[in-house]
Design a protein around this motif. Structure first.
Motif, PDB file in Angstrom:
ATOM      1  N   THR A  72       0.854  -1.184   0.000  1.00  0.00           N
ATOM      2  CA  THR A  72       0.000   0.000   0.000  1.00  0.00           C
ATOM      3  C   THR A  72       0.887   1.230   0.000  1.00  0.00           C
ATOM      4  OG1 THR A  72      -1.749  -1.163   1.211  1.00  0.00           O
ATOM      5  CG2 THR A  72      -1.817   1.244   1.204  1.00  0.00           C
ATOM      6  N   LEU A  73       0.714   2.083  -1.009  1.00  0.00           N
ATOM      7  CA  LEU A  73       1.536   3.273  -1.164  1.00  0.00           C
ATOM      8  C   LEU A  73       0.669   4.515  -0.996  1.00  0.00           C
ATOM      9  CD1 LEU A  73       3.233   1.009  -2.521  1.00  0.00           C
ATOM     10  CD2 LEU A  73       4.016   2.709  -4.159  1.00  0.00           C
ATOM     11  N   ILE A  74       1.228   5.512  -0.354  1.00  0.00           N
ATOM     12  CA  ILE A  74       0.588   6.828  -0.272  1.00  0.00           C
ATOM     13  C   ILE A  74       1.560   7.817  -0.907  1.00  0.00           C
ATOM     14  CG2 ILE A  74      -0.321   8.614   1.244  1.00  0.00           C
ATOM     15  CD1 ILE A  74      -1.045   6.466   3.237  1.00  0.00           C
ATOM     16  N   VAL A  75       1.218   8.277  -2.105  1.00  0.00           N
ATOM     17  CA  VAL A  75       2.084   9.148  -2.891  1.00  0.00           C
ATOM     18  C   VAL A  75       1.469  10.541  -2.923  1.00  0.00           C
ATOM     19  CG1 VAL A  75       3.275   9.452  -5.080  1.00  0.00           C
ATOM     20  CG2 VAL A  75       2.685   7.152  -4.294  1.00  0.00           C
ATOM     21  N   ASP A  76       2.117  11.457  -2.202  1.00  0.00           N
ATOM     22  CA  ASP A  76       1.612  12.831  -2.126  1.00  0.00           C
ATOM     23  C   ASP A  76       0.144  12.859  -1.715  1.00  0.00           C
ATOM     24  OD1 ASP A  76       4.081  13.821  -2.866  1.00  0.00           O
ATOM     25  OD2 ASP A  76       3.589  13.903  -4.994  1.00  0.00           O
ATOM     26  N   GLU A 114      -2.301   4.167  -3.347  1.00  0.00           N
ATOM     27  CA  GLU A 114      -2.142   3.211  -4.437  1.00  0.00           C
ATOM     28  C   GLU A 114      -1.911   1.826  -3.865  1.00  0.00           C
ATOM     29  OE1 GLU A 114       0.871   4.057  -7.252  1.00  0.00           O
ATOM     30  OE2 GLU A 114       0.145   6.060  -7.740  1.00  0.00           O
ATOM     31  N   ASN A 115      -2.377   0.818  -4.593  1.00  0.00           N
ATOM     32  CA  ASN A 115      -2.111  -0.574  -4.231  1.00  0.00           C
ATOM     33  C   ASN A 115      -1.296  -1.224  -5.340  1.00  0.00           C
ATOM     34  OD1 ASN A 115      -3.614  -0.546  -1.783  1.00  0.00           O
ATOM     35  ND2 ASN A 115      -5.504  -0.756  -2.958  1.00  0.00           N
ATOM     36  N   ARG A 116      -0.197  -1.843  -4.955  1.00  0.00           N
ATOM     37  CA  ARG A 116       0.660  -2.515  -5.929  1.00  0.00           C
ATOM     38  C   ARG A 116       1.030  -3.901  -5.418  1.00  0.00           C
ATOM     39  NH1 ARG A 116       4.662   1.648  -9.099  1.00  0.00           N
ATOM     40  NH2 ARG A 116       3.206   3.405  -9.286  1.00  0.00           N
ATOM     41  N   VAL A 117       1.507  -4.734  -6.331  1.00  0.00           N
ATOM     42  CA  VAL A 117       1.838  -6.117  -6.006  1.00  0.00           C
ATOM     43  C   VAL A 117       3.230  -6.436  -6.540  1.00  0.00           C
ATOM     44  CG1 VAL A 117       1.260  -8.538  -6.439  1.00  0.00           C
ATOM     45  CG2 VAL A 117      -0.556  -6.886  -5.975  1.00  0.00           C
ATOM     46  N   ALA A 118       4.036  -7.059  -5.696  1.00  0.00           N
ATOM     47  CA  ALA A 118       5.337  -7.586  -6.111  1.00  0.00           C
ATOM     48  C   ALA A 118       5.191  -9.088  -6.313  1.00  0.00           C
ATOM     49  CB  ALA A 118       6.410  -7.286  -5.058  1.00  0.00           C
ATOM     50  N   ALA A 119       5.508  -9.559  -7.513  1.00  0.00           N
ATOM     51  CA  ALA A 119       5.310 -10.964  -7.869  1.00  0.00           C
ATOM     52  C   ALA A 119       6.642 -11.695  -7.929  1.00  0.00           C
ATOM     53  CB  ALA A 119       4.595 -11.057  -9.227  1.00  0.00           C
TER      54      ALA A 119
END
Length: 654
Positions: free
Chosen positions: A579-583, A587-592
């Motif tokens: 879970t990212l908070i950019v400014d 955002e939600n991202r996934v590392a595979a």
């Protein structure tokens, strides 16, 4: 463990013999006549109380003696082994290559210990064998290889650095790690240099040339047992995509047998909402139906049932599937087309580049934020200014990470009332006859050799920016008089690119030259980089060039953001959801996981990599003499105890 060893250890079971002997031991009482007892009525016989354990100190000594005898019989030579550096009398420089990739998270022979834990213990032992004046460096072999510790003679700091290193889910890059290790110690003053490899050698290239074969520095495989194949195979989930009421899951297995009797379950929290049987294959895809199982906003996870060598790759967060990012092209189709007809030049150029992004022509500049959501980049040719609604929509598009290309032409200099180019330009744009012809002769590092094709440009005119706007843009390619031909500026998380020539072939042949193709190629590459990817390979950096604040929470907790010349970025070290908070925007991202890391077959090493002549012997300590001394001491203690202790006989009264 041999049969004789097991048989010798079984002698320890005889410890029950002295226990039984002490339990059954009962002294026979001497009978004596007692005359008054004749007048006492005889009592009815009762069950005799069970004999208690007597002479407990003596029993303990005998039991310990039997256990010591079993240990001594099981191994006449009990060895305590430690990795050590053999040396020729001089100081050594050693580079330890420690593999921290996902395959090292497999459990080895030692119970409850991963291969990485064993490798790190081996590194501790190597550090313990170093002497004053020796130098050591540590390289982590997870892709991309990193310097865990630069070469130093401070062994204490090396131990501290080693303890701070942990497992990751990276792929393996042993070739790169050996190259880095070589550079760290090749220039050190120590004459004796060597590279120590602590790895399972599973880098996904089992057929590649043996590691260390061409190295001029000896390479020692210190723990060959790490390369022994896992008893169980491994299966990993590479991705899980949800679309149209179903979840498509891609998987990879080391062998078809590893997928036997296993299923993929789609879970909403702890609840299983769908499942599908895993086919017995090394590579494949399964589909699970999730119709009516909540909305797309729910965080679903695909799980692999059963167990295998590596548990870290047995799950995959479900990502809502989306089509490829698109590029919007806005312009006058009549002026942007060539004389022979067809699509505008910019569309034909993008098609010639064969990009993996959809090119979508739109009739006018979007005036709502929702209309820009499907685009990663927008190209606008010779706009006559932007209305307030268009400015608001384009500004939001750029700030969230989009790329905007504006080609200024004669229409830009005649913007109607209420239309301007804020916030991209603070001043009006002018149009005049071009006095300086062609681009600067200096090769642009951004365009390469393609910039030479623009040296003889001779347009009818060119756009001029206000002095206040020139300082806010980075000049990528200049006219021969230094004015910008192509420039860019970062706004929020996105960028604005401008050209002072329109794309119309009636004004110039700028859009027909190789330099223009280089411009579009660079623009598309940057748009692809800026577009937010929901999923990427683990350890692939996530970069945010123009962001001022970044917070990230991963499977192991907060992830530290690093700022460098390219802006803020984070590196997801482990597989899972982030879970990212950019400014301020979430955002939600996934590392595979990386597919090749699931291949656990070891790679070959160079001949002699396990030779003790490299300094890879073990320190052997014979402790059987110590066990024998303990056994003799126990026997002496028993004799002494029996000599000083007497068990009195108690008479029985009749």
């Amino acid at each position: 463990m041999t049969f004789l060893t097991v048989f010798a250890l079984a002698v320890a079971l005889l410890v029950v013999a002295p226990y039984l002997a002490h339990r059954l031991r009962r002294s026979r009482a001497e009978e004596k006549l007692f005359a008054p007892a004749r007048i006492v009525p005889s009592a009815q016989p009762k069950a005799r109380r069970r004999a208690r354990l007597e002479d407990r100190p003596l029993f303990a000594i005998r039991a310990a003696s039997i256990v010591a005898l079993a240990l001594l019989g099981a191994s006449p030579l009990v060895r305590c082994s430690r990795l050590a550096m053999n040396r020729s009398g001089t100081s050594v420089a050693v580079a330890i290559v420690l593999d921290d990739s996902m395959s090292m998270r497999a459990a080895g022979e030692a119970r409850g210990r991963t291969k990485f834990a064993r490798a790190r213990e081996g590194a501790r032992q190597i550090l313990a064998s170093l002497h004053e004046g020796d130098a050591v460096a540590i390289v982590l072999a997870g892709a991309a290889p990193r310097v865990g510790l630069a070469a130093t003679t401070d062994i204490r700091s090396a131990r501290a650095a080693l303890e701070a290193m942990g497992e990751s889910d990276r792929a393996t890059d042993l070739d790169g790690a050996l190259a880095v290790a070589k550079t760290l110690i090749s220039d050190l003053p120590q004459i004796d240099r060597r590279i120590v490899v602590l790895s399972d050698l599973a880098d996904g290239n089992p057929e590649a040339a043996p590691l260390g074969e061409t190295s001029d520095i000896p390479v020692w495989l210190a723990m060959p047992d790490l390369a022994e194949p896992a008893a169980r195979g491994d299966c990993g989930l590479l991705s899980a995509d949800r679309a149209r009421g179903q979840v498509r899951v891609r998987f990879v297995c080391t062998a078809p047998a590893a997928a036997k009797n296993r299923e993929v379950e789609i879970k909403d929290g702890d609840k299983v909402i769908a499942s599908a049987k895993l086919p017995e294959a090394t590579v494949g895809e399964v589909t699970a139906l999730v119709n009516g199982a909540g909305d797309d906003a729910r965080e679903l996870v695909a799980w692999l049932t059963g167990s295998d060598a590596v548990a870290a790759d047995d799950f995959a967060p479900v990502v809502a599937e989306a089509g490829p990012a698109a590029i919007a092209a806005v312009g006058d189709r009549s002026s942007g087309s060539v004389a022979t007809g067809g699509a505008p030049v910019v569309e034909q150029a993008l098609a010639a580049l064969r990009i993996d992004m959809t090119v979508r022509p739109i009739p006018q500049v979007p005036d709502r934020k929702e209309d820009t959501a499907a685009f990663a980049a927008i190209s606008i040719d010779d706009p006559p200014g932007f209305t307030p609604e268009e400015r608001h929509a384009l500004s939001a598009f750029v700030e969230r990470g989009g790329l905007l290309l504006i080609a200024f032409g004669p229409h830009a200099a005649s913007a109607p009332l209420g239309a301007n180019f804020e916030p991209f330009l603070a001043h009006a744009v002018g149009w005049a006859t071009a006095k300086a012809k062609g681009a600067a002769t200096t090769i642009s590092p951004f365009f390469g050799e393609a910039a030479r094709s623009l040296e003889d440009l001779a347009p009818e005119g060119r756009a001029h920016l206000g002095d206040g706007d020139l300082s806010s843009y980075e000049n990528l390619l200049a006219w021969s008089d230094g004015a910008p031909l192509v420039a860019r500026r970062a706004i929020g998380r996105g960028e604005v690119w401008i050209t002072t020539l329109p794309l119309s072939v009636d004004i110039s042949d700028f859009a027909l030259r190789p330099g223009f193709l280089a411009l579009l190629d660079a623009f598309v590459s940057e748009a692809r980089l800026h577009s937010a990817k929901h999923r990427s390979d683990v350890a692939t950096p996530w970069t945010f060039p123009a962001s001022s604040h970044l917070e990230a929470m991963g499977p192991r907790g907060p992830v530290v953001a690093v700022r460098d010349e390219g802006g803020l970025h984070i590196v997801p070290e482990v597989v899972g959801a982030y879970t990212l908070i950019v400014d301020g925007a979430k955002e939600n991202r996934v590392a595979a996981p990386v597919a090749r890391e699931i291949d656990l077959r070891p790679r070959a090493m160079s001949k002699g990599s396990t030779s003790s002549s490299l300094g890879g012997g073990v320190a052997v300590v014979d402790v059987s003499w110590l066990i024998a001394l303990v056994l003799l001491a126990l026997l002496a203690a028993e004799i002494t105890l029996r000599a000083v202790t007497r068990v009195p006989y108690q008479g029985q009264v009749r």
